[in-house]
Motif scaffolding. Structure first.
Motif, mmCIF file in Angstrom:
data_model
loop_
_atom_site.group_PDB
_atom_site.id
_atom_site.type_symbol
_atom_site.label_atom_id
_atom_site.label_comp_id
_atom_site.label_asym_id
_atom_site.label_seq_id
_atom_site.Cartn_x
_atom_site.Cartn_y
_atom_site.Cartn_z
ATOM 1 N N UNK A 3 0.768 -1.232 0.000
ATOM 2 C CA UNK A 3 0.003 0.064 0.017
ATOM 3 C C UNK A 3 0.841 1.220 -0.018
ATOM 4 N N UNK A 4 0.517 2.176 -0.873
ATOM 5 C CA UNK A 4 1.139 3.406 -0.885
ATOM 6 C C UNK A 4 0.193 4.314 0.292
ATOM 7 N N UNK A 5 1.036 4.485 1.434
ATOM 8 C CA UNK A 5 -0.004 5.433 2.217
ATOM 9 C C UNK A 5 0.861 6.737 2.406
ATOM 10 N N UNK A 6 1.829 7.078 1.850
ATOM 11 C CA UNK A 6 2.651 7.968 1.965
ATOM 12 C C UNK A 6 1.731 9.431 2.032
ATOM 13 N N UNK A 17 -4.206 -5.521 13.074
ATOM 14 C CA UNK A 17 -4.176 -6.764 12.386
ATOM 15 C C UNK A 17 -4.123 -7.094 11.011
ATOM 16 N N UNK A 18 -3.606 -5.723 10.293
ATOM 17 C CA UNK A 18 -3.429 -5.878 8.872
ATOM 18 C C UNK A 18 -2.405 -5.918 8.283
ATOM 19 N N UNK A 19 -2.123 -6.411 7.128
ATOM 20 C CA UNK A 19 -0.860 -6.698 6.393
ATOM 21 C C UNK A 19 -0.334 -5.165 5.870
ATOM 22 N N UNK A 20 0.481 -4.730 6.378
ATOM 23 C CA UNK A 20 1.162 -3.335 5.980
ATOM 24 C C UNK A 20 2.613 -3.900 5.444
ATOM 25 N N UNK A 21 3.100 -5.053 5.317
ATOM 26 C CA UNK A 21 4.080 -5.304 4.521
ATOM 27 C C UNK A 21 4.432 -4.682 3.378
ATOM 28 N N UNK A 27 5.621 10.014 6.021
ATOM 29 C CA UNK A 27 4.908 11.461 5.914
ATOM 30 C C UNK A 27 3.468 11.115 6.228
ATOM 31 N N UNK A 28 3.153 9.706 6.621
ATOM 32 C CA UNK A 28 1.769 9.616 6.976
ATOM 33 C C UNK A 28 1.629 10.255 8.423
ATOM 34 N N UNK A 46 10.170 -4.337 3.840
ATOM 35 C CA UNK A 46 10.944 -3.221 4.456
ATOM 36 C C UNK A 46 9.810 -2.092 4.877
ATOM 37 N N UNK A 47 10.093 -1.617 5.934
ATOM 38 C CA UNK A 47 9.134 -0.036 6.411
ATOM 39 C C UNK A 47 9.926 0.930 6.460
ATOM 40 N N UNK A 48 9.820 2.039 6.057
ATOM 41 C CA UNK A 48 10.606 3.342 6.129
ATOM 42 C C UNK A 48 9.610 4.126 6.968
#
Length: 67
Positions: A3-6, A17-21, A27-28, A46-48
């Protein structure tokens, strides 16, 4: 996943409990979000985050952040 949640306004969002891989959270707004049980660790994930986001991210995971 992926997901692009920038720059998304996720304040007060229930993202438990969601998949945010592989998600882009740069900037969120994570203030008062609920990320408990969210998966950030998919295979090779990877999470930035920016340094500014770290306190709200930890609070969203249920950690207590003290100065």
């Amino acid at each position: 996943r992926y997901a692009d949640l920038s720059n998304a306004n996720l304040s007060n969002a229930n993202l438990s409990n969601i998949d945010l891989s592989y998600a882009n959270l740069i900037g969120a707004n994570l203030r008062d979000a609920n990320l408990r049980g969210a998966d950030f660790y998919g295979k090779g994930a990877g999470l930035e985050l920016t340094k500014k986001q770290v306190p709200d991210f930890l609070l969203a995971l249920g950690f207590t952040v003290k100065n």
